[in-house]
Design an enzyme around this catalytic site. Structure first.
Site, PDB file in Angstrom:
ATOM      1  N   ARG A 198       0.945  -1.195   0.066  1.00  0.00           N
ATOM      2  CA  ARG A 198       0.009   0.040  -0.039  1.00  0.00           C
ATOM      3  C   ARG A 198       0.935   1.409  -0.073  1.00  0.00           C
ATOM      4  O   ARG A 198       2.054   1.188   0.285  1.00  0.00           O
ATOM      5  CB  ARG A 198      -0.921   0.028   1.291  1.00  0.00           C
ATOM      6  CG  ARG A 198      -1.863  -1.280   1.319  1.00  0.00           C
ATOM      7  CD  ARG A 198      -2.652  -1.003   2.489  1.00  0.00           C
ATOM      8  NE  ARG A 198      -3.733  -2.260   2.744  1.00  0.00           N
ATOM      9  CZ  ARG A 198      -3.525  -3.360   3.267  1.00  0.00           C
ATOM     10  NH1 ARG A 198      -2.306  -3.471   3.833  1.00  0.00           N
ATOM     11  NH2 ARG A 198      -4.483  -4.195   3.217  1.00  0.00           N
ATOM     12  N   LYS A 221      -2.151  -1.746   7.745  1.00  0.00           N
ATOM     13  CA  LYS A 221      -3.561  -1.221   7.731  1.00  0.00           C
ATOM     14  C   LYS A 221      -4.552  -1.840   8.756  1.00  0.00           C
ATOM     15  O   LYS A 221      -5.302  -1.369   9.542  1.00  0.00           O
ATOM     16  CB  LYS A 221      -4.246  -1.253   6.418  1.00  0.00           C
ATOM     17  CG  LYS A 221      -5.692  -0.789   6.268  1.00  0.00           C
ATOM     18  CD  LYS A 221      -6.478  -0.826   4.815  1.00  0.00           C
ATOM     19  CE  LYS A 221      -7.970  -0.189   4.747  1.00  0.00           C
ATOM     20  NZ  LYS A 221      -8.556  -0.395   3.295  1.00  0.00           N
ATOM     21  N   HIS A 277      -3.875   3.441  -6.377  1.00  0.00           N
ATOM     22  CA  HIS A 277      -4.262   2.169  -5.641  1.00  0.00           C
ATOM     23  C   HIS A 277      -4.485   1.069  -6.671  1.00  0.00           C
ATOM     24  O   HIS A 277      -4.351  -0.165  -6.463  1.00  0.00           O
ATOM     25  CB  HIS A 277      -5.514   2.279  -5.091  1.00  0.00           C
ATOM     26  CG  HIS A 277      -5.721   1.355  -3.888  1.00  0.00           C
ATOM     27  ND1 HIS A 277      -4.806   1.136  -2.942  1.00  0.00           N
ATOM     28  CD2 HIS A 277      -6.733   0.336  -3.952  1.00  0.00           C
ATOM     29  CE1 HIS A 277      -5.363   0.216  -2.208  1.00  0.00           C
ATOM     30  NE2 HIS A 277      -6.208  -0.292  -2.616  1.00  0.00           N
ATOM     31  N   ARG A 280      -1.779  -1.553  -6.921  1.00  0.00           N
ATOM     32  CA  ARG A 280      -1.994  -2.693  -6.008  1.00  0.00           C
ATOM     33  C   ARG A 280      -2.932  -3.790  -6.646  1.00  0.00           C
ATOM     34  O   ARG A 280      -2.444  -5.129  -6.577  1.00  0.00           O
ATOM     35  CB  ARG A 280      -2.458  -2.378  -4.647  1.00  0.00           C
ATOM     36  CG  ARG A 280      -2.673  -3.393  -3.566  1.00  0.00           C
ATOM     37  CD  ARG A 280      -2.887  -2.924  -2.229  1.00  0.00           C
ATOM     38  NE  ARG A 280      -3.743  -3.768  -1.450  1.00  0.00           N
ATOM     39  CZ  ARG A 280      -3.150  -4.602  -0.684  1.00  0.00           C
ATOM     40  NH1 ARG A 280      -1.701  -4.780  -0.703  1.00  0.00           N
ATOM     41  NH2 ARG A 280      -3.928  -5.114   0.415  1.00  0.00           N
ATOM     42  N   HIS A 303      -4.475  -9.570   2.320  1.00  0.00           N
ATOM     43  CA  HIS A 303      -6.092  -9.581   2.423  1.00  0.00           C
ATOM     44  C   HIS A 303      -6.430 -10.696   3.348  1.00  0.00           C
ATOM     45  O   HIS A 303      -5.733 -11.976   3.358  1.00  0.00           O
ATOM     46  CB  HIS A 303      -6.523  -9.875   1.146  1.00  0.00           C
ATOM     47  CG  HIS A 303      -6.276  -8.960   0.115  1.00  0.00           C
ATOM     48  ND1 HIS A 303      -5.110  -8.740  -0.930  1.00  0.00           N
ATOM     49  CD2 HIS A 303      -6.880  -7.645   0.056  1.00  0.00           C
ATOM     50  CE1 HIS A 303      -5.500  -7.546  -1.642  1.00  0.00           C
ATOM     51  NE2 HIS A 303      -6.421  -6.882  -1.099  1.00  0.00           N
ATOM     52  N   TYR A 312      -9.226  -7.497  -5.851  1.00  0.00           N
ATOM     53  CA  TYR A 312      -7.967  -6.927  -6.449  1.00  0.00           C
ATOM     54  C   TYR A 312      -7.374  -7.689  -7.335  1.00  0.00           C
ATOM     55  O   TYR A 312      -6.363  -7.397  -7.886  1.00  0.00           O
ATOM     56  CB  TYR A 312      -7.054  -7.143  -4.944  1.00  0.00           C
ATOM     57  CG  TYR A 312      -7.216  -5.612  -4.142  1.00  0.00           C
ATOM     58  CD1 TYR A 312      -6.306  -4.597  -4.131  1.00  0.00           C
ATOM     59  CD2 TYR A 312      -8.391  -5.583  -3.227  1.00  0.00           C
ATOM     60  CE1 TYR A 312      -6.732  -3.356  -3.332  1.00  0.00           C
ATOM     61  CE2 TYR A 312      -8.559  -4.471  -2.452  1.00  0.00           C
ATOM     62  CZ  TYR A 312      -7.597  -3.523  -2.706  1.00  0.00           C
ATOM     63  OH  TYR A 312      -8.069  -2.349  -1.531  1.00  0.00           O
TER      64      TYR A 312
END
Length: 325
Positions: A198, A221, A277, A280, A303, A312
């Protein structure tokens, strides 16, 4: 038992019962006062009484102020949540009590925001704040008689899943123009494509976190440590940077500057509808295309659920067609 007292043009009712708080309320007529007292006494007799005084005296604005101080301040996205809370505090619902703020109010807010052109993601985040506020108020603050107004409404459907992947030509142009804006920017972007890290994880990356071909992330995160294996290219990019003093940060750019500069680089390269983003997303898709298994990719990207990982991942249809033969 209940007591009644006439005060001017109104009637004041008072309910006293051992083991329960003393309750008072004022009504226009004695009949209304008696009806209220009978309901309260009935609930007490059947052990169904719920003390609503705090829920009725605490406004949404006051509750949000306390929430921001005690809850939001502990989150990584505290600033964004504070902005959402301030918006609610300026709304027409700010002075409503927690008990009086109903699902119909939340539904009206939802519809008005969507009609005004706000994205479903924004509306969902604002509603999530209120929903969590009620959960905290009931469980942590002990406010009785609350009913979460967000549980009885239809939440806006999530925004359409993005499937934007940059082409090789676009990435070359992006790196070129990014370098003209800031020397660190193209390295951050390429590392994002190589590692699936990220923005915050890359910008805050320190030399003492990189040992061999692995970056050990501590401040992620979801507040869980993660080990990210580095490709040969990723190692080359990091080794090409000036050596940080005392194992410090590789980069000096601020988080917002990276995002703002990325948009400028895309504009200069004439690249449309590409976000930072998305790098990613690109990295995650490449991991699968390299043949890595589901759990291997999840351990790299961090994840927690298959559904989020799927959001993603955008595998190239041409590559899949070749595998079919």
């Amino acid at each position: 038992m209940a007591y009644y007292e006439k005060r001017g043009n109104s009637w004041r009712a008072q309910v006293r019962r051992k083991g329960y708080p003393e309750l008072n309320a004022t009504f226009d007529t004695k009949a209304d006062a008696q009806r209220w007292a009978a309901e309260i006494e009935g609930d007490m007799s059947r052990s169904r009484f719920v003390d609503m005084r705090e829920a009725e005296s605490t406004t949404l604005s006051a509750a949000l102020t306390k929430y921001v101080k005690e809850v939001s301040s502990t989150k990584k996205g505290s600033q964004q949540e504070k902005v959402r809370a301030e918006k609610w505090k300026k709304s027409e619902y700010a002075n409503k009590s927690l008990a009086a703020f109903k699902s119909s109010d939340v539904a009206a807010y939802r519809d008005a925001e969507l009609k005004a052109g706000k994205s479903t993601a924004t509306v969902r985040l604002n509603l999530a704040l209120i929903s969590h506020l009620y959960t905290v108020a009931e469980k942590d603050w002990g406010i009785q008689g609350l009913k979460n107004p967000c549980t009885a409404i239809r939440m806006p459907k999530g925004s359409k899943q993005r499937d934007r992947r940059p082409s090789t030509t676009e990435l070359k142009a992006l790196y070129k123009h990014a370098g003209e804006i800031n020397a660190e920017l193209p390295i951050i972007i390429e590392l994002a494509v190589e590692t699936a890290m990220r923005r915050s994880e890359l910008v805050m990356l320190r030399k003492d976190q990189v040992r061999g071909r692995v970056a050990f992330l501590e401040d992620t995160k979801n507040d869980e440590r993660r080990s990210v294996p580095l490709s040969t290219r990723a190692v080359e990019l990091l080794e090409g940077l000036p050596t940080p003093i005392d194992g410090g940060r590789y980069f000096h750019l601020k988080l917002d500057s990276v995002s703002n500069y990325f948009a400028l680089a895309c504009e200069a390269a004439k690249i449309k509808d590409l976000r930072l983003h998305d790098m990613r997303h690109e990295a995650t898709s490449r991991l699968f295309e390299r043949g890595l298994a589901l759990m291997e990719v999840a351990s790299i990207t961090g994840h927690k659920t298959l559904s989020m990982l799927k959001r993603y991942t955008h595998l190239c249809p041409n590559n899949l067609a070749e595998k079919l033969g």
